[in-house]
Enzyme design. Structure first.
Site, PDB file in Angstrom:
ATOM      1  N   LYS A 120     -56.377 -66.019 -49.843  1.00  0.00           N
ATOM      2  CA  LYS A 120     -56.770 -66.674 -48.591  1.00  0.00           C
ATOM      3  C   LYS A 120     -57.745 -67.829 -48.816  1.00  0.00           C
ATOM      4  CE  LYS A 120     -58.307 -62.848 -46.683  1.00  0.00           C
ATOM      5  NZ  LYS A 120     -57.843 -61.835 -47.647  1.00  0.00           N
ATOM      6  N   THR A 121     -58.790 -67.565 -49.584  1.00  0.00           N
ATOM      7  CA  THR A 121     -59.818 -68.595 -49.765  1.00  0.00           C
ATOM      8  C   THR A 121     -59.258 -69.820 -50.475  1.00  0.00           C
ATOM      9  OG1 THR A 121     -61.550 -66.905 -49.844  1.00  0.00           O
ATOM     10  CG2 THR A 121     -62.096 -69.063 -50.743  1.00  0.00           C
ATOM     11  N   GLU A 164     -59.853 -69.281 -42.802  1.00  0.00           N
ATOM     12  CA  GLU A 164     -59.475 -68.063 -43.520  1.00  0.00           C
ATOM     13  C   GLU A 164     -59.514 -66.897 -42.536  1.00  0.00           C
ATOM     14  OE1 GLU A 164     -61.148 -65.341 -47.204  1.00  0.00           O
ATOM     15  OE2 GLU A 164     -61.516 -67.498 -47.196  1.00  0.00           O
TER      16      GLU A 164
END
Length: 445
Positions: A120-121, A164
């Site tokens: 995600k990041t 995110e």
């Protein structure tokens, strides 16, 4: 912003040092709110917040909330937190972190929300790079430090927010995405979810909130979450709407062309290693395509991306060895990161690993034992995070791995690394807790 913080000036954040909370504090301060908060311990994030003029108190006590008008809580703060209890006793509104982010999203024309068990990041960071290259002036919220914006958040125009989006405690169901990205789905956060079926159901509800959905076509669980929802796919193979061609690797770093809906869209030479980052880049590019961002901006943005904080972050050298740090704390992440490291031409890969939470370590014990493969493996004690000790020790994990050693404290682990490090090694510290301090001490010594 919507009515959530209407008639509010003083906002107190419980757990303000967390990556998402820290970003939220910055965004709210930039919007004119008077922000203060508390956290369990000193950290780089706490120092950054104080540098912004935000008062941060270490420790959770009822009196900390002062004369605040509203309290925003991290998902890890439970109802027995003294600050939350004090707020409720005084009739002060208590708001979930994700609710606040969702309200912020309501102000934007487009909200790109990136979800998944892994990646995600990095993918959010890649999408931010692309949007900046396209001069879209995005607002950004991600769970880590992104060098190009010098923080984990950025306040931009009210056109696009890139966020995110974490499934823990169903937090992302408070978000208001116009485009949802699902990178992958695996069992995780089993201190909250009952199992994989409930996790898939949560992602399905998240996908249903968006106008457009982009999903990893090679991930069975991700596809299951959108079985009854219109979606587009990304993946390495040509069968997917967004895919790559002419993929090559040079010392672990990939180059490839990106194709979108039957046409060449961009060409990319990544500065981050591994096949998993190819997929992350395809997801970010696919989201950009859905936003009608040019392929030129995709090329420029992805070629200029050098990673985010604690995601295969190069720290420097110690005794001739390269030192890197990575946030991986799930077996799949560990395996993918080590696979990329092994393709980079080092004589030895030395892994220093800190398990994250007792629940995750116990539930995925065998998977961790299989994934933690390197020339040398050093394991330190479990990082409790939001949990209390169950009696499980990381020593049992070390004993399940043939060439692993157990070091009860970070100091003992650091001393061992100082003894064994040599020219041609890659030392990589790994985990979502405090393990990252070890590599920094090595390179700073």
């Amino acid at each position: 912003m919507s009515d959530l913080l209407k008639n509010t000036h003083n906002v107190f954040l419980v757990g303000i040092g967390g990556v998402s909370m820290c970003a939220l504090a910055g965004v709210l301060k930039n919007r004119g709110y008077n922000i203060s908060g508390s956290d369990m311990q000193e950290s780089e994030a706490v120092a950054e917040l104080r540098a912004m003029g935000i008062d941060v108190i270490i420790g959770h006590r009822a009196e900390n909330i002062g004369n605040c008008d509203a309290v925003i809580r991290t998902a890890a703060a439970k109802d027995d937190n003294p600050e939350i209890m004090a707020a409720r006793k005084r009739g002060i509104r208590v708001i979930e972190r994700a609710e606040a982010w969702g309200s912020i999203m309501a102000d934007y024309k487009d909200a790109l929300c990136v979800s998944g068990t892994h990646g995600k990041t990095t993918t959010t960071g890649m999408a931010a790079h692309i949007a900046l290259a396209a001069n879209v002036d995005p607002t950004v919220m991600l769970g880590g430090y992104l060098p190009i914006i010098g923080a984990g958040h950025r306040l931009g125009a009210n056109t696009l927010i890139i966020a995110e989006s974490c499934e823990y405690c169903n937090s992302f169901l408070h978000f208001l995405p116009t485009i949802s990205v699902i990178l992958n789905i695996e069992p995780d956060h089993l201190d909250f979810f009952s199992g994989l079926d409930e996790i898939i159901t949560s992602f399905s509800a998240f996908a249903a909130k968006a106008n457009r959905v982009l999903v990893n076509g090679g991930d069975t669980n991700a596809l299951a979450s959108v079985a009854n929802i219109p979606h587009n796919t990304f993946g390495a193979d040509e069968q997917y709407d967004i895919h790559c061609k002419n993929l090559t690797f040079d010392k672990g770093l990939p180059s490839f062309d990106i194709w979108a809906f039957g046409e060449k869209y961009a060409d990319v030479k990544l500065n981050v290693p591994g096949m998993f980052n190819v997929l992350n880049a395809l997801a970010a590019a696919g989201a950009a395509r859905l936003l009608d961002i040019s392929g030129k901006a995709v090329t420029e943005g992805l070629n200029g991306f050098h990673g985010t904080g604690r995601r295969f972050e190069r720290l420097g050298k110690y005794n001739g060895a390269d030192v890197a740090d990575d946030y991986a704390h799930h077996p799949t992440e560990v395996k993918s990161t080590l696979s990329a490291a092994n393709e980079m031409g080092y004589k030895r890969v030395i892994l220093a690993f800190q398990p994250h939470t007792y629940t995750r370590t116990a539930a995925l014990f065998d998977d961790f034992a299989a994934a933690l493969k390197a020339d040398k493996v050093l394991i330190t004690e479990i990082y409790a995070a939001r949990e209390k000790s169950t009696g499980l020790s990381a020593q049992s994990l070390a004993e399940a791995i043939p060439n692993a050693g157990f070091f009860p404290t970070l100091d003992e682990l650091e001393r061992e690394l100082r003894v064994i490090a040599q020219e041609g090694d890659l030392i990589i510290t790994m985990g979502a807790g405090s393990i990252g301090t070890v590599g920094r001490k090595l390179v700073n010594s």
